[in-house]
Design an enzyme around this catalytic site. Sequence first.
Site, PDB file in Angstrom:
ATOM      1  N   HIS A  17       1.062  -1.822  -0.061  1.00 17.40           N
ATOM      2  CA  HIS A  17      -0.054  -0.265   0.128  1.00 17.40           C
ATOM      3  C   HIS A  17       0.356   1.350   0.136  1.00 17.40           C
ATOM      4  O   HIS A  17       1.426   1.715   0.989  1.00 17.40           O
ATOM      5  CB  HIS A  17      -0.612   0.173   1.269  1.00 17.40           C
ATOM      6  CG  HIS A  17      -2.160   1.031   1.142  1.00 17.40           C
ATOM      7  ND1 HIS A  17      -3.034   0.657   1.218  1.00 17.40           N
ATOM      8  CD2 HIS A  17      -2.104   2.222   1.165  1.00 17.40           C
ATOM      9  CE1 HIS A  17      -3.547   1.279   1.354  1.00 17.40           C
ATOM     10  NE2 HIS A  17      -2.939   3.094   0.708  1.00 17.40           N
ATOM     11  N   HIS A  19       1.509   5.520  -2.436  1.00 18.90           N
ATOM     12  CA  HIS A  19       1.080   5.900  -4.149  1.00 18.90           C
ATOM     13  C   HIS A  19       2.689   6.562  -4.682  1.00 18.90           C
ATOM     14  O   HIS A  19       3.273   6.247  -4.268  1.00 18.90           O
ATOM     15  CB  HIS A  19       0.285   6.571  -3.165  1.00 18.90           C
ATOM     16  CG  HIS A  19      -1.264   6.223  -2.401  1.00 18.90           C
ATOM     17  ND1 HIS A  19      -2.509   5.714  -2.940  1.00 18.90           N
ATOM     18  CD2 HIS A  19      -2.097   5.675  -1.873  1.00 18.90           C
ATOM     19  CE1 HIS A  19      -3.396   5.588  -2.578  1.00 18.90           C
ATOM     20  NE2 HIS A  19      -2.940   5.692  -1.327  1.00 18.90           N
ATOM     21  N   ARG A  72       4.534  15.833 -15.553  1.00 18.76           N
ATOM     22  CA  ARG A  72       2.908  16.583 -17.555  1.00 18.76           C
ATOM     23  C   ARG A  72       3.277  16.375 -18.159  1.00 18.76           C
ATOM     24  O   ARG A  72       2.684  16.265 -19.182  1.00 18.76           O
ATOM     25  CB  ARG A  72       4.070  18.472 -16.787  1.00 18.76           C
ATOM     26  CG  ARG A  72       3.429  19.002 -15.928  1.00 18.76           C
ATOM     27  CD  ARG A  72       3.886  20.465 -16.625  1.00 18.76           C
ATOM     28  NE  ARG A  72       3.870  21.220 -14.732  1.00 18.76           N
ATOM     29  CZ  ARG A  72       4.320  22.475 -15.133  1.00 18.76           C
ATOM     30  NH1 ARG A  72       4.679  23.259 -15.910  1.00 18.76           N
ATOM     31  NH2 ARG A  72       4.335  23.030 -13.827  1.00 18.76           N
ATOM     32  N   ASP A 139      -5.625   2.756  -9.712  1.00 23.83           N
ATOM     33  CA  ASP A 139      -7.226   2.807  -8.193  1.00 23.83           C
ATOM     34  C   ASP A 139      -7.572   4.489  -9.236  1.00 23.83           C
ATOM     35  O   ASP A 139      -7.676   5.016  -9.544  1.00 23.83           O
ATOM     36  CB  ASP A 139      -6.936   3.803  -6.804  1.00 23.83           C
ATOM     37  CG  ASP A 139      -6.067   5.229  -7.181  1.00 23.83           C
ATOM     38  OD1 ASP A 139      -5.528   5.744  -7.392  1.00 23.83           O
ATOM     39  OD2 ASP A 139      -6.207   4.936  -6.087  1.00 23.83           O
ATOM     40  N   GLY A 171      -8.873   7.828  -2.293  1.00 21.32           N
ATOM     41  CA  GLY A 171     -10.097   9.555  -2.309  1.00 21.32           C
ATOM     42  C   GLY A 171     -11.070   9.462  -0.485  1.00 21.32           C
ATOM     43  O   GLY A 171     -10.527   8.360   0.089  1.00 21.32           O
ATOM     44  N   HIS A 198      -9.294   0.877  -0.513  1.00 18.54           N
ATOM     45  CA  HIS A 198      -8.948   1.695   0.321  1.00 18.54           C
ATOM     46  C   HIS A 198     -10.963   1.138   1.074  1.00 18.54           C
ATOM     47  O   HIS A 198     -11.535   1.739   0.355  1.00 18.54           O
ATOM     48  CB  HIS A 198      -9.170   3.045   0.479  1.00 18.54           C
ATOM     49  CG  HIS A 198      -7.584   3.343   0.085  1.00 18.54           C
ATOM     50  ND1 HIS A 198      -7.453   3.149  -1.105  1.00 18.54           N
ATOM     51  CD2 HIS A 198      -6.796   4.248   0.433  1.00 18.54           C
ATOM     52  CE1 HIS A 198      -5.998   3.487  -1.371  1.00 18.54           C
ATOM     53  NE2 HIS A 198      -5.733   3.779  -0.008  1.00 18.54           N
ATOM     54  N   GLU A 201     -11.122   3.069   6.625  1.00 12.97           N
ATOM     55  CA  GLU A 201      -9.854   4.468   7.440  1.00 12.97           C
ATOM     56  C   GLU A 201     -11.178   5.713   8.089  1.00 12.97           C
ATOM     57  O   GLU A 201     -10.331   6.132   8.918  1.00 12.97           O
ATOM     58  CB  GLU A 201      -9.357   5.027   6.481  1.00 12.97           C
ATOM     59  CG  GLU A 201      -7.729   6.090   6.644  1.00 12.97           C
ATOM     60  CD  GLU A 201      -7.445   7.153   5.242  1.00 12.97           C
ATOM     61  OE1 GLU A 201      -7.818   6.156   3.666  1.00 12.97           O
ATOM     62  OE2 GLU A 201      -6.532   7.575   5.591  1.00 12.97           O
ATOM     63  N   ASP A 279       1.808   4.037   2.561  1.00 16.46           N
ATOM     64  CA  ASP A 279       1.154   5.253   2.035  1.00 16.46           C
ATOM     65  C   ASP A 279       1.517   6.422   1.023  1.00 16.46           C
ATOM     66  O   ASP A 279       1.669   6.407  -0.094  1.00 16.46           O
ATOM     67  CB  ASP A 279       0.314   5.346   3.257  1.00 16.46           C
ATOM     68  CG  ASP A 279      -1.431   5.789   2.785  1.00 16.46           C
ATOM     69  OD1 ASP A 279      -2.167   5.539   1.644  1.00 16.46           O
ATOM     70  OD2 ASP A 279      -1.941   6.383   3.336  1.00 16.46           O
TER      71      ASP A 279
HETATM   72 ZN   LIG Z   1      -3.584   5.215   0.765  1.00 20.49          ZN
END
Ligand SMILES: [Zn+2]
Length: 341
Positions: A17, A19, A72, A139, A171, A198, A201, A279
Amino acid sequence: MTDLHPFVAGLPKAELHVHHVGSASPRIVAELAARHPDSKVPTDPEALADYFTFTDFAHFIDVYLSVVDLIRTPEDVRLLTFEVARDMARQNIRYAELTITPFSSTRRGIDEKAFMEAIEDARKAAESELGTVLRWCFDIPGEAGLEAAEETTRLAVDLRPDGLVSFGLGGPEIGVPRPQFKPYFDRAIAAGLHSVPHAGETTGPETVWDALNSLRAERIGHGTSAVKDPALLAHLAEHRIALEVCPTSNIATRAVATLDEHPVREMVDAGVLVTINSDDPPMFGTDLNSEYGVAARLLGLDERGVAGLAKNAVEASFLDPAGKARITAEIDAYTENWLAR
Ligand SMILES: [Zn+2]
C-alpha cells in the site's frame, strides 16, 4: 530492548500500500521542479525541506497537488516511477505494488499510451538495474466520481499494462459510498484484476463490509475501523483477507488519534493477516523501515516477529507462487544469518 533499526533496514521486504505521486521524496520533487521552472515548488533542497514540513492536513493536500502539477509529460512519469523504485531499493524493498491514479495524468493531457509505456519502461529498468520488482494497482480517485471510475476502468481493462495486477479505490470515504463502484470493479475483476479498495479508514466497519460485499475486496486498504466489529475481524481472519496497515499515515490523517492508540494489536490478536505499509511516505515524514519500527514497538516484536510481518506482506501480495517462495526464503535466510552473528 534491542534496536531493531539495523535489522529492519537490511530485511528484504514487500510493500502493498504505497501511492505513486505520494512517494515523491524531496529529492525527486526537486528533480521534477527543475524540469518545470514555472512551478511554485522550490528546487533547492533546503527550501524544499521547509516546503515538505507539513503544518496540517490541508497543507499536505496543497503539497500533494503541487507535485501532481509537476507530472506533465511521459518523461516526468518515467522519472518519478524509476526514482520511487530507487528509494525503495535503498530500503531493501524487493517487491512493491504501487498504487497509480492514471486518471490524474490522462485528465491533464498526458497521452494514455505514452503514460503506460513510461511506467512499464520504469518497471523493467527498476527490476533489471535495482532488483526491485514493481507491480501496479490502478485506483479510482473516489472524489472525482463515476466519470473517473469509467475512465480508470477503461484504462485498466483496454490498455492493461503488463505490470498491472489490481484495481483500487481511494479518496474520501465520507459521502462516497463504495457500492456505487460495483459495476467498475465487476469489469476489472472479470478482466483478471484483483480488488483492493481503501475502506474503513475514515468511516466505520460498514464501509469494510461494503468493500467486501459489493467490490469483492481481496485486501483492504487501511481497514482501521474493522476493530469496532468483532464479526468483521473474524471474517477477515477466516478468509485471510489482509489489512494494509499504515500507522503513521493514520495519525497524519487523524484516522487514529495517537500511535499508542493504534488498533494494530487488536487486529493481530484477532488473527487477521496484518501487513505494514507507508502509504505516502515522504509526505507523512516516514518510510517503510520506520513503519516496521513503529509496528515492532506497538506489537512488542523481536527480529523473528518483524520478519513475520515481512512474510505476511509476501503472502498477501499478488506475486506468483515462485516469486513468493523466493522472497520468503530471502527473509528467512537474512533473519537466521542475523541472529547467528
Ligand atoms: Zn492509501
